[in-house]
Design a protein around this motif. Structure first.
Motif, PDB file in Angstrom:
ATOM      1  N   PHE A  86       0.840  -1.204   0.000  1.00  0.00           N
ATOM      2  CA  PHE A  86       0.000   0.000   0.000  1.00  0.00           C
ATOM      3  C   PHE A  86       0.873   1.252   0.000  1.00  0.00           C
ATOM      4  CE2 PHE A  86      -2.469   3.338   2.042  1.00  0.00           C
ATOM      5  CZ  PHE A  86      -3.722   3.194   1.453  1.00  0.00           C
TER       6      PHE A  86
ATOM      7  N   ILE B  96       2.968   1.733  -3.260  1.00  0.00           N
ATOM      8  CA  ILE B  96       2.214   2.209  -4.423  1.00  0.00           C
ATOM      9  C   ILE B  96       1.647   3.603  -4.202  1.00  0.00           C
ATOM     10  CG2 ILE B  96       0.206   1.794  -5.903  1.00  0.00           C
ATOM     11  CD1 ILE B  96       0.632  -1.180  -5.450  1.00  0.00           C
ATOM     12  N   LEU B  97       1.015   3.808  -3.052  1.00  0.00           N
ATOM     13  CA  LEU B  97       0.322   5.088  -2.861  1.00  0.00           C
ATOM     14  C   LEU B  97       1.235   6.213  -2.371  1.00  0.00           C
ATOM     15  CD1 LEU B  97      -3.017   3.599  -1.810  1.00  0.00           C
ATOM     16  CD2 LEU B  97      -2.823   5.451  -3.453  1.00  0.00           C
TER      17      LEU B  97
ATOM     18  N   LEU C  26       2.479   8.174  -5.350  1.00  0.00           N
ATOM     19  CA  LEU C  26       1.327   8.878  -5.937  1.00  0.00           C
ATOM     20  C   LEU C  26       0.959  10.087  -5.090  1.00  0.00           C
ATOM     21  CD1 LEU C  26      -0.990   5.957  -7.073  1.00  0.00           C
ATOM     22  CD2 LEU C  26       0.064   7.691  -8.513  1.00  0.00           C
ATOM     23  N   GLY C  27       0.993   9.882  -3.785  1.00  0.00           N
ATOM     24  CA  GLY C  27       0.698  10.979  -2.861  1.00  0.00           C
ATOM     25  C   GLY C  27       1.718  12.092  -3.021  1.00  0.00           C
TER      26      GLY C  27
ATOM     27  N   TRP D 228       3.419  12.740  -5.679  1.00  0.00           N
ATOM     28  CA  TRP D 228       3.170  13.352  -6.994  1.00  0.00           C
ATOM     29  C   TRP D 228       2.097  14.434  -6.880  1.00  0.00           C
ATOM     30  CZ3 TRP D 228       0.708  10.280 -11.648  1.00  0.00           C
ATOM     31  CH2 TRP D 228       0.857  11.029 -12.803  1.00  0.00           C
ATOM     32  N   LEU D 229       1.027  14.077  -6.160  1.00  0.00           N
ATOM     33  CA  LEU D 229      -0.064  15.024  -5.959  1.00  0.00           C
ATOM     34  C   LEU D 229       0.432  16.250  -5.192  1.00  0.00           C
ATOM     35  CD1 LEU D 229      -3.131  15.627  -6.122  1.00  0.00           C
ATOM     36  CD2 LEU D 229      -3.371  14.492  -3.922  1.00  0.00           C
TER      37      LEU D 229
ATOM     38  N   TYR E 130       2.544  18.384  -7.381  1.00  0.00           N
ATOM     39  CA  TYR E 130       1.753  19.119  -8.372  1.00  0.00           C
ATOM     40  C   TYR E 130       1.057  20.310  -7.718  1.00  0.00           C
ATOM     41  CZ  TYR E 130      -1.693  20.256 -11.887  1.00  0.00           C
ATOM     42  OH  TYR E 130      -2.460  20.936 -12.799  1.00  0.00           O
TER      43      TYR E 130
END
Lengths: 331, 472
Positions: free
Chosen positions: A25, A28-29, A32-33, A35-36, A39
């Protein structure tokens, strides 16, 4: 006994499964977290205004004052002042940089055109003046070469620091950059062509070897609901307060340019009171020491100008007003 | 004059607000769904269940309105229940089909009378029957008054300490009543919800229910959704004291609590309504009591097999939800405890209902403004992956409660998950959106989804009868 043992075995199995799941978990996340987060903080959030001001950073104005006494070509009686806003590479242009009929908006000059124009100035041995030199010229304390120009850029967009600055630096040119001091950001973020980014305080400091900074108001680069520039819409005290704030922020009060080129006699009085030495308009014309020093004309460089047009402007021959009336919607 | 693109400035100055709201909601969404994964994962373990020797009395209430197709399945579950101290009350709510005849056929009913307390209002009773074959089964025949009214009738007649409510298509597992008995041996439990499985997701042979995944997509979606809703969401909510819906398909209550709640309110969302009412009581007069979820107490129920019926069901659920929110709007954070209120208002209302609009709006906004494409992509990727991780957690947790699939089914499941997340969940968003809008235009249109009535056969006496009836 066996019951307890099997339960222990079961617990181990659960712990292992939970651990495996949790790690997967996070693996993977987690990215992504991030990245957010990246951004949002780079592009998404409204930029935070710089906490530090230019005057805090002890960066003194450019004091470039070259000796032009041995110039053979003769001296200028008037100097071309060029005006730019956005400098953006062709491949980074976005929808919002174009008008409805597909032309580039007037404020954008592509980096490719800009580079050509600068190369031309270099090749033709133009002297690109520093603000100091220009000031001395305007106050009749100094003669400058016949082929002299002053480059000015309005608003303080990040793209200018990103793309125009290296070109100017390469040629050893100088430019006056009029800054809306309230829009300078605290953090330097990655360049994003899709949003309107202002420069950060660090970018300003880094580029201080090429740019001289001018006052373009602190937060009054706006129009009210009736389309009237804040400079004209607000009362004298408010305007003065805003301009004084910008001066204080910049730590200097050498040059000023009015947003949208809109000003009135009251504005000029305020400029005098604030001891601002030079102010620039957007009216076409060449700068001469005989002119009112708070109404120095400038030539805007527009995307529809060809190299020939540009040459005519810097060579100070030819009237391009016909072409402009044709190109600019509300003339 | 120079044309300054003011529009450009304004557009970008206006955007961060919308963006901030979207991001805050998104972070809340992530937080809730991460809790739903990790609370069950770290707290659920299969334990050896030792049932208490003492059987506390249980009254099972089953309202039935035109349920000929499924009532036999329900009856079979009852007959298989491994419990002695039991009374079962079927309440025939003025059915216009053969429901009453079906009872007559299987139960050998005789007219009798049954004492009632007369504390709850309900429609007029026509007759009270008792089965001669199974003396603990009663049928109360009354005039039609809706499900809540039928349940109130049942409560009024019920004599035992624990009241269990079932839907007419709920099939109990044999040990489910023992599980509820064990649960209620803890005095702090005021009410409990059982786990509801989807009949179509099982093969049933003899007395065994074997999970299978070789089923149509629409049912696959509901199977995964139910598993996630019960094993993850309800488990997490139960641990946090935030359970706000005890499913009408299988709920258990102390009778005294139901009476204190004044029975059911006449509404279609009666199951959420009674749960919120009990949460109110817990916040006021029943301090220290709990509503819990019991994943070991299992029943099986039919799910809609067509999109049209699924649509009807979900619209009904959403209307019922909106109705409850409006009814209890003043109780949140006052009578109803903090976690339960927060759960309902943030997760169910804000994220589940209001965000449904924004979720549907986000792609539209991005397309119109041609901005923040990357952000849209990031948000979609995160929610998709989170949903898949959640489904995987569901499979891990449900396995701990003995919900095993075959290797082939697991493979099919894994392949199905992306489809579930990308297609079916979006469909769910539409249901929620329409349901909410329809609530305000058509409050009273509670169309019900059709029953299928697939015969479930066990090795019992009823089996023969079921075959006779359905020509199987």
């Amino acid at each position: 006994m066996s019951g307890i043992r099997s339960e222990v075995k079961m617990m181990k199995k659960y712990t292992l499964a939970n651990l495996l799941f949790t790690v997967t978990f996070l693996v993977i996340l987690g990215p992504l977290g991030y990245w957010l987060y990246d951004y949002v903080f780079n592009y998404g959030l409204a930029p935070v205004a710089a906490k530090e001001t230019l005057s805090d950073s002890n960066i003194s104005p450019l004091s470039v004052n070259r000796d032009f006494s041995k110039v053979k070509e003769g001296y200028a009686d008037k100097v071309t002042v060029l005006m730019y806003h956005h400098i953006i590479p062709k491949d980074q242009l976005q929808k919002q940089h174009f008008t409805e009929d597909g032309k580039l908006v007037d404020m954008v000059v592509t980096l490719e055109e800009f580079t050509k124009q600068m190369n031309y100035l270099k090749k033709q041995n133009y002297t690109v003046l520093s603000l100091k030199e220009f000031e001395l010229f305007m106050t009749k304390q100094k003669k400058v070469p016949a082929k002299s120009v002053l480059i000015t850029i309005d608003d303080g967009y990040k793209n200018v620091f990103e793309f125009a600055y290296p070109v100017l630096k390469k040629h050893g040119f100088y430019a006056v950059h009029f800054i809306i001091t309230g829009s300078i950001t605290d953090k330097t973020v990655a360049y994003d062509s899709s949003s309107l980014q202002y420069a950060s305080i660090d970018e300003m400091k880094k580029a201080a070897d090429v740019f001289d900074y001018g006052n373009h108001t602190n937060a009054f680069h706006r129009r009210n609901n009736n389309g009237v520039s804040y400079l004209l819409a607000y009362d004298r005290e408010k305007v003065k307060e805003d301009l004084a704030k910008a001066n204080e922020w910049l730590g200097r009060s050498t040059a000023f340019a009015a947003p949208y080129g809109e000003y009135d006699p009251t504005t000029l009085d305020i400029l005098k009171e604030l001891n601002i030495k030079m102010a620039f308009t957007v009216e076409k014309g060449y700068a001469q020491p005989s002119q009112h020093i708070l109404e120095i004309p400038r030539y805007g460089i527009y995307p529809f100008y060809t190299m020939e047009d540009f040459k005519k402007i810097v060579e100070q021959n030819g009237d391009l007003s016909h072409k402009e009336n044709e190109q600019m919607g509300d003339g | 004059m120079i044309i300054f693109p003011e529009a450009l400035l304004e557009k970008l100055e206006g955007n961060p607000m919308i963006l901030m709201i979207t991001l805050v909601l998104f972070c809340l969404f992530i937080l809730f769904h991460t809790l739903y994964i990790f609370i069950p994962l770290y707290t659920c373990r299969a334990q050896k269940r030792v049932y208490p020797a003492k059987e506390t009395g249980i009254s099972v209430l089953i309202p039935a309105y035109n349920e000929t197709l499924v009532i036999e399945n329900c009856l079979m579950g009852i007959l298989n229940a491994d419990y002695r101290n039991l009374e079962v009350l079927f309440i025939n709510d003025g059915s216009t089909d053969d429901t009453l005849a079906t009872f007559h056929k299987h139960l050998k009913l005789t007219k009798t009378s049954k004492p009632k307390q007369g504390v709850l209002d309900h429609k007029k009773i026509k007759d009270v029957y008792r089965s001669q074959k199974y003396p603990y089964i009663w049928v109360i025949d009354k005039e039609n008054g809706g499900k809540a009214d039928a349940l109130n009738t049942g409560i009024d007649f019920a004599e035992k300490e624990i009241v269990i409510t079932l839907d007419a298509d709920s099939i109990l597992e044999p040990n489910s009543l023992n599980e509820m008995n064990l649960t209620f041996s803890d005095d702090s439990v005021a009410a409990a919800g059982g786990l509801v499985n989807i009949v179509q997701g099982f093969k049933h042979s003899e007395k065994k229910w074997i999970p299978q995944f070789n089923i149509p997509g629409l049912i696959r979606y509901q199977v995964v959704q139910y598993l996630t809703a019960f094993y993850l969401y309800k488990t997490a909510q139960s641990k946090l004291g935030a359970l706000t819906v005890i499913s009408g398909a299988f709920g258990a209550f102390r009778r005294s609590v139901l009476l204190q709640a004044n029975g059911y309110r006449i509404t279609v969302g009666e199951d959420m309504d009674i749960t919120l009412r009990i949460q109110e009581l817990i916040g006021t007069t029943l301090k220290g009591k709990r509503i819990i979820f019991v994943p070991q107490a299992v029943c099986y129920t039919e799910c809609p097999a067509s999109l049209k019926n699924l649509y009807r069901q979900r619209i009904r659920w959403q209307k019922a939800f909106v109705d409850c929110i409006i009814t209890y709007r003043k109780s949140f954070y006052r009578k109803i405890n903090f976690t339960a209120s927060t759960y309902v208002l943030l997760d169910s209302l804000l994220l589940g209902t209001l965000c449904a609009y924004s979720m549907l709006m986000v792609p539209i906004i991005v397309l119109v403004t041609m901005d923040h494409f990357q952000l849209l992509f990031i948000l979609l990727t995160i929610s998709t992956i989170l949903a898949i991780m959640q489904d995987i957690a569901t499979l891990i947790v449900s396995r701990r409660f003995g919900h095993f699939y075959s290797f082939r089914d697991y493979l099919a499941l894994i392949l199905f998950l992306p489809l579930e997340v990308l297609f079916y969940r979006i469909t769910g968003l539409f249901f929620v959106t329409f349901g909410t809008i329809l609530y305000f235009f058509d409050k009273d249109g509670w169309s019900r989804s059709e029953r299928i009535g697939q015969p479930i056969m066990f090795d019992t006496e009823v089996k023969v009868n079921v075959r006779d009836t359905l020509g199987g």
